[in-house]
Enzyme design. Structure first.
Site, mmCIF file in Angstrom:
data_model
loop_
_atom_site.group_PDB
_atom_site.id
_atom_site.type_symbol
_atom_site.label_atom_id
_atom_site.label_comp_id
_atom_site.label_asym_id
_atom_site.label_seq_id
_atom_site.Cartn_x
_atom_site.Cartn_y
_atom_site.Cartn_z
ATOM 1 C CG HIS A 224 -44.850 53.114 -48.104
ATOM 2 N ND1 HIS A 224 -43.757 53.598 -47.437
ATOM 3 C CD2 HIS A 224 -44.738 53.558 -49.375
ATOM 4 C CE1 HIS A 224 -43.005 54.297 -48.278
ATOM 5 N NE2 HIS A 224 -43.591 54.302 -49.455
ATOM 6 C CG ASP A 244 -41.123 57.247 -50.530
ATOM 7 O OD1 ASP A 244 -42.115 56.538 -50.346
ATOM 8 O OD2 ASP A 244 -40.024 56.803 -50.902
ATOM 9 C CD GLU A 278 -42.814 50.882 -50.781
ATOM 10 O OE1 GLU A 278 -42.881 50.902 -52.023
ATOM 11 O OE2 GLU A 278 -41.952 51.513 -50.148
ATOM 12 C CD GLU A 279 -39.453 53.334 -49.020
ATOM 13 O OE1 GLU A 279 -38.896 52.753 -49.961
ATOM 14 O OE2 GLU A 279 -39.959 54.466 -49.100
ATOM 15 C CG ASP A 306 -45.197 55.034 -52.503
ATOM 16 O OD1 ASP A 306 -44.788 56.011 -51.843
ATOM 17 O OD2 ASP A 306 -44.486 54.034 -52.740
ATOM 18 C CG HIS A 383 -35.735 56.263 -50.732
ATOM 19 N ND1 HIS A 383 -35.631 55.202 -51.597
ATOM 20 C CD2 HIS A 383 -37.046 56.343 -50.418
ATOM 21 C CE1 HIS A 383 -36.818 54.674 -51.818
ATOM 22 N NE2 HIS A 383 -37.707 55.366 -51.098
HETATM 23 C C1 IPO Z 1 -41.707 55.657 -56.847
HETATM 24 C C2 IPO Z 1 -42.784 54.988 -57.393
HETATM 25 C C3 IPO Z 1 -43.127 55.179 -58.728
HETATM 26 C C4 IPO Z 1 -42.397 56.067 -59.501
HETATM 27 I I1 IPO Z 1 -42.933 56.350 -61.517
HETATM 28 C C5 IPO Z 1 -41.322 56.759 -58.940
HETATM 29 C C6 IPO Z 1 -40.983 56.548 -57.609
HETATM 30 C C7 IPO Z 1 -41.349 55.462 -55.426
HETATM 31 C C8 IPO Z 1 -41.055 54.091 -55.033
HETATM 32 N N1 IPO Z 1 -40.040 53.460 -55.785
HETATM 33 C C9 IPO Z 1 -40.725 54.131 -53.573
HETATM 34 O O1 IPO Z 1 -39.633 54.403 -53.132
HETATM 35 N N2 IPO Z 1 -41.739 53.884 -52.769
HETATM 36 O O2 IPO Z 1 -41.548 53.891 -51.448
HETATM 37 ZN ZN ZN Z 2 -39.803 54.943 -51.087
#
Ligand code: IPO
Ligand code: ZN
Length: 418
Positions: A224, A244, A278-279, A306, A383
């Site tokens: 993303h 991220d 995505e977020e 991701d 984030h």
């Molecule tokens: C994320 C995905 C899997 C794991 I295990 C830990 C963290 C990140 C996801 N939640 C996110 O913020 N994607 O943008």
């Molecule tokens: Zn994220």
């Protein structure tokens, strides 16, 4: 739709309810039980909560595939409460689950039903997972370069204040990515670069290499493009999103670059995607997966990248076992063992809707999600304004492994078909 309602979580949590200062629009969202409990505790405004029982097929402790039940909640919620919810999930839970935002209650119910159907359909592989393209894969893997991935992460995380789905930075990041990907495509006539337009400002970006003999079968590798601050994001927020998910986009872009510049021609069609939004509830990937399903597109496999550049533990790659396809997960692990034997691979779960693979799983497609770390050791800076490449030692050594894995995946699946 055969959906089974589950019991509502104890209403004693409602005593935590405080009048919320937030006043965003109410949106439809679905999430798992833990996320729902946190949301209730936060005092966010909620309406019309519907709990559903959903089966999940995933490997159990003994390694065998089993079915377990999870409760998924569909509701109307204050949109402004959702970014905080992701932070609360990240800080409080042993999963890093997320949520999906839906355009209507019917759309939300359909999504919940989609997960039930995906679990019930089982794990029959649709394609041949034999590893038989060493002659092509090995020379290509040696062309993947850390410096390119690093430079893409730096550009994506510093050329814009943020890449939020609704800001100028988010829009510009998408438009600039088109320019970059068109330059990589060069003059090849079998390659197209397009934006996928959504109902919000930021567009998703798709580069396609058309298959020579089996173009109707599509292999998707995605990550993303957007970034976010859990404290709330606006035009001038600093949300670099280096890990991220600049890292995922940079990893897949480097695999793409090697394929394009080497002149590799896949038999199946390869599509590389940078998803918008995505977020905020997997909205970009949901729109694309829905469009593909409605147009009966034959996507034979999806790989999600991701967060690829933070090595939080000794393991190199953590395969996410829930809301993914276990037959393809085994294939991805075999690819790592075969082409990258020095890497340590383990497994973890990430919960409901934790990234864009869930949008594909939800529409009945086969998706896998190799992740940067076990969830207990992942990058705590995501984030926030501190999600910079400095938190990864100012290099892309970890993301390099994922770019190589993505390349092996693209060629081993792309080279099949009459
Ligand atoms: C994320 C995905 C899997 C794991 I295990 C830990 C963290 C990140 C996801 N939640 C996110 O913020 N994607 O943008
Ligand atoms: Zn994220």
């Amino acid at each position: 739709m055969r959906l089974r309602r589950a019991a509502l979580v104890s209403s004693t949590l409602a005593t935590c309810f405080v009048a919320s200062a937030q006043a965003g629009p109410m949106v439809w969202a679905s999430m798992g039980e833990d996320a729902y409990r946190l949301l209730r505790r936060s005092g966010a405004e909620l309406e019309r909560v519907e709990p559903y029982a959903v089966e999940i097929r995933a490997p159990q402790a003994d390694g065998r595939i089993g079915t377990r039940e999870e409760t998924v909640y569909l509701m109307r919620v204050d949109e402004d409460a959702l970014p905080r919810l992701s932070r609360d999930i990240h800080e409080n839970l042993k999963t890093c689950a997320g949520f999906m935002v839906h355009t209507s209650r019917a759309d939300g119910r359909q999504a919940v039903a989609g997960f039930r159907e995906a679990a019930q359909r089982g794990v029959k592989p649709l394609v041949n997972y034999q590893i038989d393209d060493e002659a092509e894969v090995n020379p290509l893997i040696s062309q993947v370069q850390e410096s390119n991935i690093r430079s893409t992460i730096v550009k994506l995380s510093t050329n814009y204040k943020n890449r939020y789905y609704a800001t100028t930075g988010g829009v510009n990041a998408s438009n600039d990515l088109v320019t970059t990907w068109k330059a990589l495509a060069g003059s090849r006539t079998d390659v197209t670069v397009k934006q996928f337009t959504h109902s919000w400002a930021q567009k998703s970006v798709i580069l396609e290499i058309k298959g020579t003999t089996n173009p109707g079968k599509v292999v998707v590798i995605g990550g993303h493009l957007d970034s976010i601050l859990s404290s709330g994001t606006s035009e001038n927020s600093i949300a670099p999103g280096a890990d991220d998910d600049a890292s995922g986009v940079a990893s897949l872009q480097e695999a793409m670059r090697v394929l394009l510049q080497s002149g590799y021609k896949p038999k199946r069609t390869l599509q590389f995607m940078a998803y918008a939004a995505e977020e905020i509830g997997l909205k970009g990937s949901q729109a694309i997966a829905t469009d593909y399903k409605n147009n009966a597109k034959k996507v034979v496999g999806v790989l999600q990248l991701d967060m690829t550049n933070y090595q939080g533990a000794a393991s190199d790659i953590t395969m996410i076992t829930d809301y993914t396809n276990s037959a393809q997960n085994t294939f991805v692990k075999n690819l790592a063992a075969h082409y990258l034997p020095e890497l340590k691979v383990n497994e973890d779960r990430c919960g409901y809707a934790c990234s864009d693979h869930a949008s594909w799983t939800n529409k009945g497609y086969v998706a896998s999600f190799p992740f940067e770390a076990p969830l207990a050791n992942d990058n705590k800076n995501i984030h926030t304004s501190n999600d910079t490449i400095s938190k990864s030692g100012d290099n892309a050594n970890h993301a390099l492994k994922f770019a190589k894995l993505a390349l092996a995946y693209a060629v081993e699946l792309g080279s099949d078909g009459k």
